[in-house]
Design a protein around this motif. Structure first.
Motif, PDB file in Angstrom:
ATOM      1  N   GLN A 311       0.830  -1.209   0.000  1.00  4.60           N
ATOM      2  CA  GLN A 311       0.000   0.000   0.000  1.00  4.60           C
ATOM      3  C   GLN A 311       0.865   1.261   0.000  1.00  4.60           C
ATOM      4  OE1 GLN A 311      -2.548  -0.421   3.389  1.00  4.60           O
ATOM      5  NE2 GLN A 311      -3.999  -1.815   2.334  1.00  4.60           N
ATOM      6  N   GLU A 313       3.909   1.476  -1.341  1.00  7.90           N
ATOM      7  CA  GLU A 313       4.489   1.604  -2.670  1.00  7.90           C
ATOM      8  C   GLU A 313       3.443   2.109  -3.674  1.00  7.90           C
ATOM      9  OE1 GLU A 313       7.566   1.296  -3.506  1.00  7.90           O
ATOM     10  OE2 GLU A 313       8.275   0.636  -1.533  1.00  7.90           O
ATOM     11  N   ILE A 314       2.207   1.605  -3.529  1.00  6.92           N
ATOM     12  CA  ILE A 314       1.138   2.068  -4.433  1.00  6.92           C
ATOM     13  C   ILE A 314       0.873   3.559  -4.237  1.00  6.92           C
ATOM     14  CG2 ILE A 314      -1.334   1.852  -4.909  1.00  6.92           C
ATOM     15  CD1 ILE A 314      -1.057  -1.134  -4.296  1.00  6.92           C
ATOM     16  N   SER A 315       0.899   4.001  -2.979  1.00 11.16           N
ATOM     17  CA  SER A 315       0.699   5.429  -2.712  1.00 11.16           C
ATOM     18  C   SER A 315       1.813   6.266  -3.322  1.00 11.16           C
ATOM     19  CB  SER A 315       0.633   5.665  -1.192  1.00 11.16           C
ATOM     20  OG  SER A 315      -0.436   4.937  -0.618  1.00 11.16           O
ATOM     21  N   ILE A 317       3.613   5.457  -5.984  1.00  8.85           N
ATOM     22  CA  ILE A 317       3.431   5.475  -7.443  1.00  8.85           C
ATOM     23  C   ILE A 317       2.318   6.443  -7.828  1.00  8.85           C
ATOM     24  CG2 ILE A 317       2.694   4.059  -9.390  1.00  8.85           C
ATOM     25  CD1 ILE A 317       4.115   1.701  -8.048  1.00  8.85           C
ATOM     26  N   LYS A 318       1.263   6.477  -7.027  1.00  8.12           N
ATOM     27  CA  LYS A 318       0.178   7.430  -7.326  1.00  8.12           C
ATOM     28  C   LYS A 318       0.669   8.875  -7.249  1.00  8.12           C
ATOM     29  CE  LYS A 318      -3.796   4.617  -6.002  1.00  8.12           C
ATOM     30  NZ  LYS A 318      -4.953   4.484  -5.058  1.00  8.12           N
ATOM     31  N   ARG A 319       1.500   9.172  -6.263  1.00  8.29           N
ATOM     32  CA  ARG A 319       2.039  10.532  -6.161  1.00  8.29           C
ATOM     33  C   ARG A 319       2.884  10.897  -7.380  1.00  8.29           C
ATOM     34  NH1 ARG A 319       2.746   9.034  -0.649  1.00  8.29           N
ATOM     35  NH2 ARG A 319       4.977   8.635  -1.006  1.00  8.29           N
ATOM     36  N   HIS A 320       3.682   9.887  -7.867  1.00  6.25           N
ATOM     37  CA  HIS A 320       4.495  10.149  -9.058  1.00  6.25           C
ATOM     38  C   HIS A 320       3.595  10.385 -10.282  1.00  6.25           C
ATOM     39  CE1 HIS A 320       8.521   9.682  -7.484  1.00  6.25           C
ATOM     40  NE2 HIS A 320       8.177   8.535  -6.884  1.00  6.25           N
ATOM     41  N   PHE A 321       2.531   9.569 -10.390  1.00  8.82           N
ATOM     42  CA  PHE A 321       1.613   9.791 -11.514  1.00  8.82           C
ATOM     43  C   PHE A 321       0.926  11.161 -11.423  1.00  8.82           C
ATOM     44  CE2 PHE A 321       1.650   5.149 -12.320  1.00  8.82           C
ATOM     45  CZ  PHE A 321       1.834   5.198 -13.690  1.00  8.82           C
ATOM     46  N   ASP A 322       0.608  11.585 -10.209  1.00 11.18           N
ATOM     47  CA  ASP A 322       0.000  12.913 -10.034  1.00 11.18           C
ATOM     48  C   ASP A 322       0.966  14.018 -10.476  1.00 11.18           C
ATOM     49  OD1 ASP A 322      -2.265  11.693  -9.066  1.00 11.18           O
ATOM     50  OD2 ASP A 322      -1.697  11.913  -6.944  1.00 11.18           O
ATOM     51  N   GLU A 325       1.036  14.012 -14.320  1.00  9.26           N
ATOM     52  CA  GLU A 325      -0.164  14.643 -14.869  1.00  9.26           C
ATOM     53  C   GLU A 325      -0.120  16.167 -14.685  1.00  9.26           C
ATOM     54  OE1 GLU A 325      -3.455  12.823 -12.999  1.00  9.26           O
ATOM     55  OE2 GLU A 325      -3.251  10.895 -14.067  1.00  9.26           O
TER      56      GLU A 325
END
Length: 409
Positions: A311, A313-315, A317-322, A325
């Motif tokens: 969880q 690591e997923i968080s 990765i989400k921050r990097h995707f944000d 974008e």
């Protein structure tokens, strides 16, 4: 003392006995060869033992015909044995009993190796192995136990286990001779002379002379009264017979009580052993349950830790995707992800590209070689392309070497 050899055993046992033993063993036993060999060895080594076949009934009530070796192994031994050989011998050990029918002035003394029914439990039975144990070892251990252990007791005169005795035999009833009556006096008819026997012709043949009756015979004497014969049933019904009957009933009741107490003690001992084994098994199951519970707890904790790590690591990765974008919205163009992966300086970027090019050229030459083996390209094309690729690979490797030397400076 070593056992006799095979040759000696066949010489010492009569040939009819060997033939009978061989014929008996064949239809009964699974391992016929081993059973026959071990039986012959024991019979030749212990001359006092004898073989026979009898019906054996086990504790479950199952009866079967088995070979039984019986007798006293030693000449001076007071203990007669019954050694039953099971059908699955040598996988299953023999069954040994004290021959109760042959005990005359002795009784079984229950102990460590003998139960009240005469069953002998040998130490070799606990470690029985078909490859190393045999019938001869069983007989040898029986001799040791009968010689050094107290397995039988002599019967005392007042012992309750003595055999029941019948009252003494009554003397035979004397038969008195009955006097015979005296013979009566001889009487007869008056017989004519020989001339009178010739009848004249004028007398009918059916006419016979009338005889004169003799004197009346005397009256026979009265038959004497027969001598009174003793009835065995009446003779037992005396005061001594009543006392003997009561004593016999008392001895029988005492023997039954002793047998009941012995059986009860044996059952209680078996139940106690069974209870201990059940408690030991219960402790083992509890230990296994605790171990499995701890293992399951550790696995669940590991799963929770792994889940928390994923969880996190997923968080990330989400921050990097944000961020990506947001950057695309601000700059108005899409970013190539490969362009984001850069080294610390341009020299290292060139080194990575050159090394990748070197591996790509090697893979291309391997593909050309496989195509040549499959006749997909001819030899001229293969040689031409291989030379070009080899030349290009040579310059690529020189460029890699130069970059490495500069990075070392």
């Amino acid at each position: 003392m070593p056992p006799a050899s095979n040759d000696e055993s066949f010489v010492s046992i009569p040939q009819p006995v060997i033939n009978w033993l061989f014929g008996v063993i064949q239809p009964i036993y699974h391992d016929k060869k081993t059973t026959f060999h071990d039986s012959v060895v024991v019979l030749s080594y212990y001359k006092q033992l004898r073989p026979r076949t009898r019906v054996y009934t086990d504790s479950n009530g199952i009866s079967e015909l088995l070979l039984c070796i019986y007798g006293k192994p030693e000449i001076g031994s007071p203990v007669p044995l019954l050694i039953w050989i099971p059908k699955s011998y040598p996988l299953e050990h023999p069954i040994v009993y004290i021959d109760l029918e042959s005990l005359k002035d002795a009784k079984v003394s229950p102990g460590e190796h003998v139960d009240p029914n005469g069953l002998i439990t040998l130490p070799i039975f606990g470690k029985w192995n078909a490859d190393t144990c045999n019938l001869l070892h069983v007989v040898q251990e029986c001799i040791k136990i009968c010689r050094y252990d107290h397995v039988i007791d002599p019967v005392a005169p007042g012992d309750s286990n003595t055999y029941l005795t019948l009252p003494p035999k009554l003397p035979p009833n004397p038969v008195e001779e009955i006097p015979k009556p005296p013979l009566p006096k001889k009487t007869g008819f008056l017989h004519s002379t020989s001339n009178d026997n010739i009848l004249p012709s004028n007398i009918p043949s059916k006419a016979t002379p009338e005889p004169r009756l003799a004197e009346v015979p005397p009256v026979l004497p009265k038959k004497p009264q027969p001598a009174h014969s003793l009835d065995l049933l009446d003779s037992v019904a005396t005061e001594n017979a009543d006392n003997t009957h009561k004593a016999v009933l008392g001895d029988l009741q005492h023997a039954l009580n002793q047998m009941s107490e012995a059986d009860l003690a044996y059952i209680n001992e078996n139940l106690q052993n069974r209870k201990l084994s059940i408690a030991s098994a219960q402790r083992q199951f509890e230990s296994m349950y605790r171990y499995e519970t701890d293992s399951l707890k550790n696995i669940r904790e590991s799963i929770e830790l792994t889940k928390a790590s994923l969880q996190g690591e997923i968080s990330l990765i989400k921050r990097h995707f944000d961020k990506i974008e947001l950057y695309e919205k601000e700059n108005g163009e899409e970013i190539d992800p490969s362009s984001l992966v850069t080294a610390q300086n341009p020299a290292l970027n060139q080194l990575y590209e050159s090394v990748a090019r070197d591996y790509a050229l090697s893979d291309t030459m391997h593909v050309l070689a496989r195509l040549l083996n499959r006749d997909a390209v001819n030899l001229d094309v293969f040689v031409k392309k291989t030379r070009q690729l080899g030349r290009e690979q040579f310059f690529t490797r020189m460029h890699i070497q130069n970059i490495i030397e500069r990075l070392r400076q």
